[in-house]
Design a protein around this motif. Sequence first.
Motif, PDB file in Angstrom:
ATOM      1  N   PRO A  94     139.979  43.552   4.983  1.00 58.68           N
ATOM      2  CA  PRO A  94     139.235  42.552   5.766  1.00 58.68           C
ATOM      3  C   PRO A  94     138.185  41.762   4.979  1.00 58.68           C
ATOM      4  O   PRO A  94     138.264  40.536   4.918  1.00 58.68           O
ATOM      5  CB  PRO A  94     138.585  43.390   6.869  1.00 58.68           C
ATOM      6  N   LEU A  95     137.213  42.442   4.371  1.00 58.94           N
ATOM      7  CA  LEU A  95     136.086  41.709   3.784  1.00 58.94           C
ATOM      8  C   LEU A  95     136.489  40.832   2.599  1.00 58.94           C
ATOM      9  O   LEU A  95     135.838  39.817   2.339  1.00 58.94           O
ATOM     10  CB  LEU A  95     134.964  42.681   3.383  1.00 58.94           C
ATOM     11  N   ASN A  96     137.557  41.187   1.888  1.00 54.81           N
ATOM     12  CA  ASN A  96     137.996  40.327   0.776  1.00 54.81           C
ATOM     13  C   ASN A  96     138.510  38.977   1.269  1.00 54.81           C
ATOM     14  O   ASN A  96     138.565  38.020   0.505  1.00 54.81           O
ATOM     15  CB  ASN A  96     139.103  41.020  -0.026  1.00 54.81           C
ATOM     16  N   ASN A  97     138.893  38.924   2.535  1.00 54.16           N
ATOM     17  CA  ASN A  97     139.412  37.675   3.091  1.00 54.16           C
ATOM     18  C   ASN A  97     138.323  36.808   3.725  1.00 54.16           C
ATOM     19  O   ASN A  97     138.610  35.726   4.226  1.00 54.16           O
ATOM     20  CB  ASN A  97     140.513  37.978   4.108  1.00 54.16           C
ATOM     21  N   ASP A  98     137.110  37.318   3.733  1.00 57.99           N
ATOM     22  CA  ASP A  98     135.963  36.540   4.218  1.00 57.99           C
ATOM     23  C   ASP A  98     134.755  36.941   3.377  1.00 57.99           C
ATOM     24  O   ASP A  98     133.791  37.519   3.872  1.00 57.99           O
ATOM     25  CB  ASP A  98     135.710  36.838   5.714  1.00 57.99           C
ATOM     26  N   PRO A  99     134.818  36.651   2.075  1.00 59.40           N
ATOM     27  CA  PRO A  99     133.820  37.207   1.148  1.00 59.40           C
ATOM     28  C   PRO A  99     132.404  36.698   1.374  1.00 59.40           C
ATOM     29  O   PRO A  99     131.456  37.293   0.881  1.00 59.40           O
ATOM     30  CB  PRO A  99     134.357  36.787  -0.227  1.00 59.40           C
ATOM     31  N   GLU A 100     132.265  35.589   2.112  1.00 57.52           N
ATOM     32  CA  GLU A 100     130.904  35.116   2.411  1.00 57.52           C
ATOM     33  C   GLU A 100     130.436  35.620   3.768  1.00 57.52           C
ATOM     34  O   GLU A 100     129.360  35.265   4.242  1.00 57.52           O
ATOM     35  CB  GLU A 100     130.854  33.588   2.356  1.00 57.52           C
ATOM     36  N   TYR A 101     131.253  36.435   4.395  1.00 56.89           N
ATOM     37  CA  TYR A 101     130.939  37.017   5.707  1.00 56.89           C
ATOM     38  C   TYR A 101     130.554  35.931   6.721  1.00 56.89           C
ATOM     39  O   TYR A 101     129.537  36.016   7.398  1.00 56.89           O
ATOM     40  CB  TYR A 101     129.822  38.080   5.592  1.00 56.89           C
ATOM     41  N   ARG A 102     131.359  34.893   6.791  1.00 56.60           N
ATOM     42  CA  ARG A 102     131.104  33.808   7.751  1.00 56.60           C
ATOM     43  C   ARG A 102     131.560  34.193   9.141  1.00 56.60           C
ATOM     44  O   ARG A 102     130.955  33.799  10.141  1.00 56.60           O
ATOM     45  CB  ARG A 102     131.862  32.537   7.322  1.00 56.60           C
ATOM     46  N   GLY A 151     127.448  47.924   6.699  1.00 54.88           N
ATOM     47  CA  GLY A 151     127.470  49.372   6.563  1.00 54.88           C
ATOM     48  C   GLY A 151     126.395  49.854   5.608  1.00 54.88           C
ATOM     49  O   GLY A 151     125.766  49.054   4.910  1.00 54.88           O
ATOM     50  N   THR A 152     126.176  51.152   5.583  1.00 56.06           N
ATOM     51  CA  THR A 152     125.252  51.713   4.599  1.00 56.06           C
ATOM     52  C   THR A 152     125.835  51.459   3.207  1.00 56.06           C
ATOM     53  O   THR A 152     127.041  51.311   3.037  1.00 56.06           O
ATOM     54  CB  THR A 152     125.060  53.226   4.832  1.00 56.06           C
ATOM     55  N   GLN A 153     124.976  51.403   2.224  1.00 55.15           N
ATOM     56  CA  GLN A 153     125.351  51.130   0.826  1.00 55.15           C
ATOM     57  C   GLN A 153     126.045  49.773   0.636  1.00 55.15           C
ATOM     58  O   GLN A 153     126.695  49.542  -0.376  1.00 55.15           O
ATOM     59  CB  GLN A 153     126.232  52.253   0.251  1.00 55.15           C
ATOM     60  N   HIS A 154     125.913  48.885   1.634  1.00 55.76           N
ATOM     61  CA  HIS A 154     126.478  47.533   1.542  1.00 55.76           C
ATOM     62  C   HIS A 154     125.884  46.835   0.323  1.00 55.76           C
ATOM     63  O   HIS A 154     124.672  46.698   0.220  1.00 55.76           O
ATOM     64  CB  HIS A 154     126.111  46.777   2.831  1.00 55.76           C
ATOM     65  N   SER A 155     126.705  46.473  -0.628  1.00 53.57           N
ATOM     66  CA  SER A 155     126.194  45.706  -1.763  1.00 53.57           C
ATOM     67  C   SER A 155     127.299  44.803  -2.293  1.00 53.57           C
ATOM     68  O   SER A 155     128.077  45.173  -3.145  1.00 53.57           O
ATOM     69  CB  SER A 155     125.650  46.620  -2.864  1.00 53.57           C
ATOM     70  N   LEU A 195     131.025  47.883   6.298  1.00 57.37           N
ATOM     71  CA  LEU A 195     130.732  47.560   7.690  1.00 57.37           C
ATOM     72  C   LEU A 195     130.375  48.803   8.492  1.00 57.37           C
ATOM     73  O   LEU A 195     130.927  49.875   8.264  1.00 57.37           O
ATOM     74  CB  LEU A 195     131.955  46.910   8.342  1.00 57.37           C
ATOM     75  N   MET A 196     129.450  48.625   9.433  1.00 56.62           N
ATOM     76  CA  MET A 196     129.184  49.665  10.420  1.00 56.62           C
ATOM     77  C   MET A 196     129.934  49.241  11.683  1.00 56.62           C
ATOM     78  O   MET A 196     129.828  48.088  12.103  1.00 56.62           O
ATOM     79  CB  MET A 196     127.687  49.773  10.692  1.00 56.62           C
ATOM     80  N   VAL A 197     130.707  50.168  12.246  1.00 59.70           N
ATOM     81  CA  VAL A 197     131.562  49.786  13.371  1.00 59.70           C
ATOM     82  C   VAL A 197     131.469  50.797  14.507  1.00 59.70           C
ATOM     83  O   VAL A 197     131.055  51.937  14.298  1.00 59.70           O
ATOM     84  CB  VAL A 197     133.048  49.672  12.926  1.00 59.70           C
ATOM     85  N   VAL A 256     127.155  37.327  16.222  1.00 50.60           N
ATOM     86  CA  VAL A 256     125.872  36.893  16.780  1.00 50.60           C
ATOM     87  C   VAL A 256     124.800  36.911  15.689  1.00 50.60           C
ATOM     88  O   VAL A 256     123.730  36.356  15.843  1.00 50.60           O
ATOM     89  CB  VAL A 256     125.434  37.774  17.973  1.00 50.60           C
ATOM     90  N   GLU A 257     125.118  37.577  14.590  1.00 56.97           N
ATOM     91  CA  GLU A 257     124.199  37.645  13.450  1.00 56.97           C
ATOM     92  C   GLU A 257     125.043  37.840  12.201  1.00 56.97           C
ATOM     93  O   GLU A 257     126.019  38.581  12.236  1.00 56.97           O
ATOM     94  CB  GLU A 257     123.266  38.849  13.643  1.00 56.97           C
ATOM     95  N   ARG A 258     124.678  37.155  11.107  1.00 56.01           N
ATOM     96  CA  ARG A 258     125.412  37.343   9.849  1.00 56.01           C
ATOM     97  C   ARG A 258     124.964  38.647   9.188  1.00 56.01           C
ATOM     98  O   ARG A 258     123.829  39.082   9.377  1.00 56.01           O
ATOM     99  CB  ARG A 258     125.131  36.177   8.890  1.00 56.01           C
ATOM    100  N   ILE A 259     125.832  39.250   8.386  1.00 54.85           N
ATOM    101  CA  ILE A 259     125.409  40.399   7.584  1.00 54.85           C
ATOM    102  C   ILE A 259     125.020  39.884   6.207  1.00 54.85           C
ATOM    103  O   ILE A 259     125.474  38.812   5.790  1.00 54.85           O
ATOM    104  CB  ILE A 259     126.504  41.492   7.491  1.00 54.85           C
ATOM    105  N   PRO A 260     124.157  40.621   5.491  1.00 52.94           N
ATOM    106  CA  PRO A 260     123.624  40.102   4.227  1.00 52.94           C
ATOM    107  C   PRO A 260     124.710  39.830   3.199  1.00 52.94           C
ATOM    108  O   PRO A 260     125.668  40.588   3.079  1.00 52.94           O
ATOM    109  CB  PRO A 260     122.713  41.228   3.723  1.00 52.94           C
ATOM    110  N   GLN A 261     124.528  38.713   2.470  1.00 56.52           N
ATOM    111  CA  GLN A 261     125.463  38.386   1.396  1.00 56.52           C
ATOM    112  C   GLN A 261     124.948  38.919   0.068  1.00 56.52           C
ATOM    113  O   GLN A 261     125.637  38.862  -0.935  1.00 56.52           O
ATOM    114  CB  GLN A 261     125.639  36.876   1.294  1.00 56.52           C
ATOM    115  N   LYS A 262     123.709  39.368   0.097  1.00 59.47           N
ATOM    116  CA  LYS A 262     123.144  39.986  -1.114  1.00 59.47           C
ATOM    117  C   LYS A 262     122.427  41.252  -0.667  1.00 59.47           C
ATOM    118  O   LYS A 262     121.734  41.270   0.342  1.00 59.47           O
ATOM    119  CB  LYS A 262     122.120  39.042  -1.755  1.00 59.47           C
ATOM    120  N   GLU A 263     122.614  42.294  -1.423  1.00 59.86           N
ATOM    121  CA  GLU A 263     121.945  43.546  -1.090  1.00 59.86           C
ATOM    122  C   GLU A 263     122.085  44.451  -2.303  1.00 59.86           C
ATOM    123  O   GLU A 263     123.124  44.460  -2.959  1.00 59.86           O
ATOM    124  CB  GLU A 263     122.610  44.203   0.117  1.00 59.86           C
TER     125      GLU A 263
END
Lengths: 493, 127
Positions: free
Chosen positions: A194-202, A223-227, A233-235, A355-362
């Motif tokens: 999933p995330l590789n297909n939306d790498p900017e988390y739009r 998710g935890t350790q998101h970097s 992702l937390m789901v 409803v809220e974006r997740i961080p693109q940098k962490e």
Amino acid sequence: MKTVEEINEKIREGNVNVVTALEMKEIVAELGAKEAAKEVDVVTTGTFGAMCSSGAFFNFGHSDPPIKMQRVWLNDVEAYTGIAAVDAYLGVTQLSETLGMEYGGAHVIEDLVRGKEVELRATAYGTDCYPRKEIVTEISLEDVNQAVMVNPRNAYQRYRAATNSSDRVLRTYMGTLLPNFGNVTYAGVGELSPLNNDPEYRTIGVGTRIFLGGAKGYVIGEGTQHSPPFGTLMVKGNLKEMKPEYLRAATFPGYGVTLFVGIGIPIPILDEEMAKATAITDDKIETVIIDFGVPRRDRPIVKRVTYAELKSGKVEINGEDVRVSPLSSYYMSKKIAEELKRMIERGEFFLTMPVERIPQKEVFKPMRQREIKVVKSVMSSPAITISPEASIEEAARILIENEINHLPVVNERGELIGIVTSWDIAKAVARGKIGKVEDIMTRKVITTTMEEPIEIAARKMEQHEISALPVVDKDNKVVGIVSSEDLSKLLAR
Amino acid sequence: MLLKLKYDSRSVRAPVISKVAIEENALINIIEAKVEPRFGEIVVEVDDEIAERVAEKFKKYGVEVRKLTKSIEKSEKCVDCGACISVCPTGVFERGEDDRIVVNEVKCIRCGFCVGVCPLNALKLPE
């Protein structure tokens, strides 16, 4: 430009165009991103792999007389109860107190989803409002009020692959790693993930509706350790609606229990940019192979690779072809992407915008530690040593006079060539053997270094069933010795 | 073909494999060996065409012989992850066209290493 509302309208009307991420690569290659964006409304992704950071919240309902559970076990697997009276969180990696690694939280969850009953056992201290102190009963998913899967870290965008430079087989969360770079293992499904297909988390963010374990679920945050680009992702989702096919308990031998979780995420093709993003291929997704032979947090990088190389089944390390094992199931991941596609086509699944974006940098920080204790701080130095030419009697005398049990054997340059223990000498005497130290010494010596953390030295002793390690410098010269007693004094605290 | 040889306290002291190899002019590949003072169990691989007469020769020297025809079995518990692929010394497991894990039974030498590697406990080595 399209909106999610427009796409949902198409789903309602039954004329939405959904393709899987694998199909999208071909469409974009053929039509280009601009045309593909007009053509395609939704791209479905999928992943199916071991996700240790998973578990479920339960509300068991109240017993009569009621109990405020202080500790609770489901089939002998303990769940966390430091919340309200009959709420508990069962983590998938928690082991059974009777079966150990054979059975754990993941197995309890799979059993429940399969419709089986599990034994609930709880203890408590008893209060005026909750007088009961213990209870044993059977429960199934139907009996509990809520069973909500909440997974703090799932769907890793990409992951570090693993190999092993050491001379022994390692049992890890990355599977079994053969000695001397004998194999490589990797997790994740690259271009289908999933995330590789939306790498900017739009489009994947808080509130995104997803496929989780065969049911509808939601992203509730990063998710935890998101970097990023190692995004997570937390789901959450309703365990009662999930299917056992998409939640499979597993044991990584020598490591422990985990749960294979199936996740699928639909990606709305809002514009050309999203079409381009979903066209990503494995050869553009990079990761590293790290060496689990080094038992430290920062394991050395052996090689940079792409998912295409990993997926090919072979990578070259030190001039040799090394075979590669995936740990995530491509077959199941594809199946999930296809199942999600069908659900959308049938009008059973509608898309949401976050409803809220997740961080693109962490940044993923290491643990703050008081100190890392190393062998240098506990070893005896200099070590009492002996020459290989010395007699067995001489060795016995040195051991007794110094009240020690281990004597490293060194050559004239001070280099370690063996070790004799009081047990070796006792054996030699019992067999009437007279001779030199070199006749009875052990030649393959397990050693440590001054800078090695004491936990690693302790594990070496435990694994080899020995009670002391000579400490050597980079030239293999003996600079000290450390015994299990030296370490246990520190580690027991 | 794989043959499982069982030695008793007498045959275990004789150089039976060498004798059979020389007398039958056979290439014998030792796959697995457990030799103790009064007993031994060895798995050897020989070409299919000569398996019969090699087996007879072993029997003549007092060694019990059993043909191992069954290879590793994968149950429906398998989720097609592929953890087994890289640990198999002979490359029994492969990812097939449809991304399912395919078992090439003929390559299996019954070492059993994969059994203890599979996270789903889906591999079994039948006796």
